[in-house]
Design an enzyme around this catalytic site. Structure first.
Site, PDB file in Angstrom:
ATOM      1  N   SER A 171       0.846  -1.184   0.000  1.00 63.56           N
ATOM      2  CA  SER A 171       0.000   0.000   0.000  1.00 63.56           C
ATOM      3  C   SER A 171       0.887   1.240   0.000  1.00 63.56           C
ATOM      4  O   SER A 171       1.809   1.324  -0.816  1.00 63.56           O
ATOM      5  CB  SER A 171      -0.966  -0.041   1.186  1.00 63.56           C
ATOM      6  OG  SER A 171      -2.071   0.780   0.939  1.00 63.56           O
ATOM      7  N   ASP A 433      -8.972  -5.338  -5.260  1.00 63.20           N
ATOM      8  CA  ASP A 433      -8.503  -4.199  -4.472  1.00 63.20           C
ATOM      9  C   ASP A 433      -8.737  -2.879  -5.209  1.00 63.20           C
ATOM     10  O   ASP A 433      -8.181  -2.667  -6.295  1.00 63.20           O
ATOM     11  CB  ASP A 433      -7.012  -4.380  -4.185  1.00 63.20           C
ATOM     12  CG  ASP A 433      -6.394  -3.201  -3.453  1.00 63.20           C
ATOM     13  OD1 ASP A 433      -7.142  -2.431  -2.821  1.00 63.20           O
ATOM     14  OD2 ASP A 433      -5.161  -3.068  -3.523  1.00 63.20           O
ATOM     15  N   HIS A 458      -6.359  -6.430  -1.327  1.00 66.83           N
ATOM     16  CA  HIS A 458      -5.241  -5.554  -0.982  1.00 66.83           C
ATOM     17  C   HIS A 458      -4.120  -6.331  -0.285  1.00 66.83           C
ATOM     18  O   HIS A 458      -4.347  -6.962   0.752  1.00 66.83           O
ATOM     19  CB  HIS A 458      -5.776  -4.460  -0.058  1.00 66.83           C
ATOM     20  CG  HIS A 458      -4.941  -3.229   0.038  1.00 66.83           C
ATOM     21  ND1 HIS A 458      -4.549  -2.493  -1.058  1.00 66.83           N
ATOM     22  CD2 HIS A 458      -4.440  -2.568   1.105  1.00 66.83           C
ATOM     23  CE1 HIS A 458      -3.868  -1.441  -0.672  1.00 66.83           C
ATOM     24  NE2 HIS A 458      -3.777  -1.464   0.647  1.00 66.83           N
TER      25      HIS A 458
END
Length: 490
Positions: A171, A433, A458
């Site tokens: 991320s 995601d 994710h």
């Protein structure tokens, strides 16, 4: 960060802050997730401290602070690489020093594993409080300079100067991993940039568009039912006579009060967060992080939304909200924007938003944007437009909409957005995601490959392997390992 603190929708920041005040779970929260730790699986992992510079870009400023990091030497061989896991927008989770795909790679490759907590998050406090004046030292550029200085000093202190360093992150820290390799190629040999949003963007309506598609992948009717429910709620909010029933339906902490459009936007965004969070982390193997609630999936949400015995779509929408509160041990839901404003402007390290909420929203206002608005017609929610979200930058930090827009331009100029000129960076992303919309999903060059993993969420490739993992996910982990083997020979 690995994904102990994966980049979340702003609605999840709202819920993270509210949970810190109203939930009955114990312990601190992992980033901004609506997740309550069940236990600490990594109490034996020791905290280490590194003397770090406060301002890397002002030679006249000699102030320093202590930055937390973790070490795992279990697999380290004298000729092996050094793996550096990058912390993100929440407390660094020591569970990653004991579990995760990167440790499988480390065992095979003889790597020493380190993890550095991001400045201003967790226990890494560079300043006395979180005042806006102090937050000027919070940025991705300062974080990268922290990584560079840490890498240089630790390498010298531990005799690791000639070892090849590999950066890992998921991320926002995935972006940092890519940018670390991009900006400091002499210090980091390769990078695994998982679920990394590399393109800064003020308005990010594509997030909710992916939420629609991800819900539809389970059941084509599901996002349509969510939209009907959301639209029905918006209509009811126009009539104050309905507020008492809405308060009961959604188990609010106090009677709903809608005095401004911001009050309704806050309430609607908070409820949408139930779906946004589940889609983002759908079926993610996060149990090892010591969190609960991982059994709530897209299938579960769509099952509730399709259950006619619960009533009309509005009633099912309320049932989802109550299910989420029960799952996360939440007594009630605070729908007050004024309370949220008070929490977010508390600048104490002991404040309800100090776990990461105040810091991360500051970074969105001054670097990234990433505002998941309802401005697109191709998504299931209503009522929280970009204007409402950007206005919070002024409320919390006195940053104007014009300044937000200019900051995003500068970020893309500095890092290059999608136009990355480097080598030995791999970009894994999951199709479910929503963050993949701002990531690299096709190869830039053979030496800057993308791995687009169908049906996964994710940071899925970072978590420990399970027998029920889909073949695409298994192949992605193997592909990453193959690339590491190849790159470490170069």
């Amino acid at each position: 960060m690995a994904c102990q603190t994966c980049t979340l929708p702003l609605c999840e920041i709202v819920l993270f802050v509210l949970f810190s005040v109203f939930n009955i779970g114990e312990g601190h929260h992992m980033g901004f997730r609506k997740l309550i730790p069940m236990q600490n699986p990594s109490a034996a992992v020791e905290d280490h401290w590194f003397i770090q510079k406060l301002d890397h870009f002002n030679g006249a400023d000699s102030r320093v602070w202590k930055q937390r990091y973790f070490v795992n030497e279990a697999f380290s061989k004298p000729d092996g690489p050094v793996f550096l896991m990058i912390g993100g927008e929440g407390p660094a989770n020591p569970a990653w020093m004991e579990y995760g795909a990167w440790l499988t790679y480390a065992e095979s490759l003889g790597a020493l594993c380190l993890m550095l907590e991001h400045r201003f998050y967790g226990k890494s406090h560079p300043t006395s409080d979180l005042s806006t004046d102090n937050l000027k030292f919070l940025s991705s550029r300062q974080a990268l300079a922290d990584l560079a200085h840490f890498r240089t000093e630790i390498a010298e202190a531990r005799g690791l100067t000639n070892r090849k360093w590999v950066a890992f992150g998921g991320s926002y820290p995935g972006s940092l991993a890519a940018w670390f390799r991009l900006k400091y190629p002499h210090l980091v040999h390769a990078a695994v940039a998982t679920s990394a949003p590399v393109h800064a963007q003020v308005n990010f309506p594509e997030y909710l568009e992916v939420v629609w598609r991800s819900l539809a992948s389970e059941n084509a009717e599901c996002p349509l039912l969510v939209k009907k429910a959301s639209d029905a709620l918006v209509e009811r909010l126009k009539d104050p006579e309905t507020y008492e029933n809405i308060t009961k339906d959604f188990n609010l902490c106090s009677k709903l009060q809608i005095e401004t459009e911001r009050d309704s936007a806050f309430f609607l965004e908070t409820l949408a967060g139930n779906f946004m969070d589940v889609v983002q982390y759908n079926e993610g193997n996060r149990e090892f992080e010591g969190v609960m609630g991982t059994n709530i999936t897209i299938q579960v949400l769509c099952s509730v939304m399709g259950d006619t015995s619960l009533g009309d779509p509005y009633d099912r929408y309320a049932a989802v909200a109550r299910l989420m509160m029960e799952t996360f041990l939440m007594k009630c839901l605070d729908a007050s924007f004024s309370n949220y404003l008070r929490y977010m402007t508390n600048t104490s390290w002991d404040g309800p938003a100090a776990g990461g909420g105040r810091q991360w929203v500051y970074q969105t206002c001054t670097e990234f944007g990433f505002y998941q608005s309802t401005d697109s017609p191709n998504q299931p929610f209503t009522g929280f437009p970009l204007e409402y979200q950007v206005k919070q930058c002024a409320d919390f930090y006195n940053v104007t909409a014009e300044e937000v827009a200019e900051a995003i331009v500068q970020t893309n100029e500095y890092y290059g957005a999608y136009d990355i000129h480097s080598s030995r960076i791999v970009f894994p992303n999951g199709s479910i995601d929503p963050w993949h919309a701002l990531g690299i999903t096709q190869d830039i060059t053979p030496d800057l490959p993308a791995i687009f993993i169908k049906g996964t969420s994710h940071c899925a490739n970072m978590y420990p392997a399970r027998s029920q993992d889909p073949l695409q996910l298994e192949m992605a982990r193997e592909h990453i390992f193959s690339l590491l083997q190849q790159w470490l020979k170069q």
